[in-house]
Design a protein around this motif. Sequence first.
Motif, PDB file in Angstrom:
ATOM      1  N   LYS A   2       0.832  -1.210   0.000  1.00 34.60           N
ATOM      2  CA  LYS A   2       0.000   0.000   0.000  1.00 34.60           C
ATOM      3  C   LYS A   2       0.864   1.256   0.000  1.00 34.60           C
ATOM      4  O   LYS A   2       0.504   2.265  -0.607  1.00 34.60           O
ATOM      5  CB  LYS A   2      -0.923   0.024   1.221  1.00 34.60           C
ATOM      6  N   GLN A  38       1.876   1.784  -3.503  1.00 36.24           N
ATOM      7  CA  GLN A  38       0.698   2.141  -4.294  1.00 36.24           C
ATOM      8  C   GLN A  38       0.304   3.608  -4.088  1.00 36.24           C
ATOM      9  O   GLN A  38      -0.125   4.270  -5.036  1.00 36.24           O
ATOM     10  CB  GLN A  38      -0.461   1.228  -3.900  1.00 36.24           C
ATOM     11  N   HIS A  39       0.451   4.125  -2.874  1.00 31.02           N
ATOM     12  CA  HIS A  39      -0.014   5.480  -2.554  1.00 31.02           C
ATOM     13  C   HIS A  39       1.130   6.475  -2.372  1.00 31.02           C
ATOM     14  O   HIS A  39       0.910   7.591  -1.901  1.00 31.02           O
ATOM     15  CB  HIS A  39      -0.895   5.441  -1.301  1.00 31.02           C
ATOM     16  N   GLU A  63       0.660   9.979  -4.102  1.00 34.10           N
ATOM     17  CA  GLU A  63      -0.355  10.770  -3.384  1.00 34.10           C
ATOM     18  C   GLU A  63       0.247  11.355  -2.102  1.00 34.10           C
ATOM     19  O   GLU A  63       0.002  12.521  -1.768  1.00 34.10           O
ATOM     20  CB  GLU A  63      -1.543   9.899  -2.984  1.00 34.10           C
ATOM     21  N   HIS A  64       1.009  10.530  -1.387  1.00 38.57           N
ATOM     22  CA  HIS A  64       1.656  10.973  -0.148  1.00 38.57           C
ATOM     23  C   HIS A  64       2.632  12.107  -0.438  1.00 38.57           C
ATOM     24  O   HIS A  64       2.621  13.143   0.243  1.00 38.57           O
ATOM     25  CB  HIS A  64       2.380   9.781   0.494  1.00 38.57           C
ATOM     26  N   PRO A 112      -2.433  10.594   2.729  1.00 42.27           N
ATOM     27  CA  PRO A 112      -2.916   9.387   2.040  1.00 42.27           C
ATOM     28  C   PRO A 112      -2.341   8.081   2.603  1.00 42.27           C
ATOM     29  O   PRO A 112      -3.034   7.062   2.603  1.00 42.27           O
ATOM     30  CB  PRO A 112      -2.478   9.605   0.589  1.00 42.27           C
ATOM     31  N   TYR A 113      -1.116   8.085   3.097  1.00 44.83           N
ATOM     32  CA  TYR A 113      -0.569   6.880   3.707  1.00 44.83           C
ATOM     33  C   TYR A 113      -1.407   6.443   4.908  1.00 44.83           C
ATOM     34  O   TYR A 113      -1.645   5.256   5.096  1.00 44.83           O
ATOM     35  CB  TYR A 113       0.867   7.122   4.181  1.00 44.83           C
ATOM     36  N   ILE A 137      -4.634   7.473   5.559  1.00 42.37           N
ATOM     37  CA  ILE A 137      -5.998   7.216   5.083  1.00 42.37           C
ATOM     38  C   ILE A 137      -6.134   5.794   4.541  1.00 42.37           C
ATOM     39  O   ILE A 137      -7.108   5.102   4.831  1.00 42.37           O
ATOM     40  CB  ILE A 137      -6.409   8.235   3.998  1.00 42.37           C
ATOM     41  N   HIS A 138      -5.132   5.346   3.759  1.00 35.33           N
ATOM     42  CA  HIS A 138      -5.211   4.046   3.087  1.00 35.33           C
ATOM     43  C   HIS A 138      -4.593   2.893   3.890  1.00 35.33           C
ATOM     44  O   HIS A 138      -4.508   1.771   3.388  1.00 35.33           O
ATOM     45  CB  HIS A 138      -4.555   4.128   1.710  1.00 35.33           C
ATOM     46  N   ALA A 198      -1.484   2.423   4.882  1.00 32.97           N
ATOM     47  CA  ALA A 198      -0.113   2.049   4.558  1.00 32.97           C
ATOM     48  C   ALA A 198       0.821   2.295   5.735  1.00 32.97           C
ATOM     49  O   ALA A 198       1.817   1.599   5.904  1.00 32.97           O
ATOM     50  CB  ALA A 198       0.377   2.831   3.343  1.00 32.97           C
TER      51      ALA A 198
END
Length: 89
Positions: free
Chosen positions: A15, A18-19, A22-23, A68-69, A71-72, A74
């Motif tokens: 994750k 993947q993010h 965004e991070h 984002p880390y 939120i998702h 990660a």
Amino acid sequence: MKYYAAFLPMLDEEKSQQHRQEHLDYLDKMSSEGRIFANGRFPDGAGGLVIYKGESLEQVEGYVKEDPYVIHGARSYKIHEWDMIVRQL
């Protein structure tokens, strides 16, 4: 203005990859708004550290929860107020 060290320990490497963009975009936005003093990853893969500037722990926790880390799922987080001492050489 106070400084806060936000540790972002790795929870899920997949994750995180993947993010990642965004991070990084989020950190760029926060930095351009003057909310970040410094940031970087731990080369051993343990996660990263962001030094935020803010008025309160609650304010900075709000910033961290928008990453984002986080939120998702990660990364987890732990925040400490940081009394920075600058030494001149």
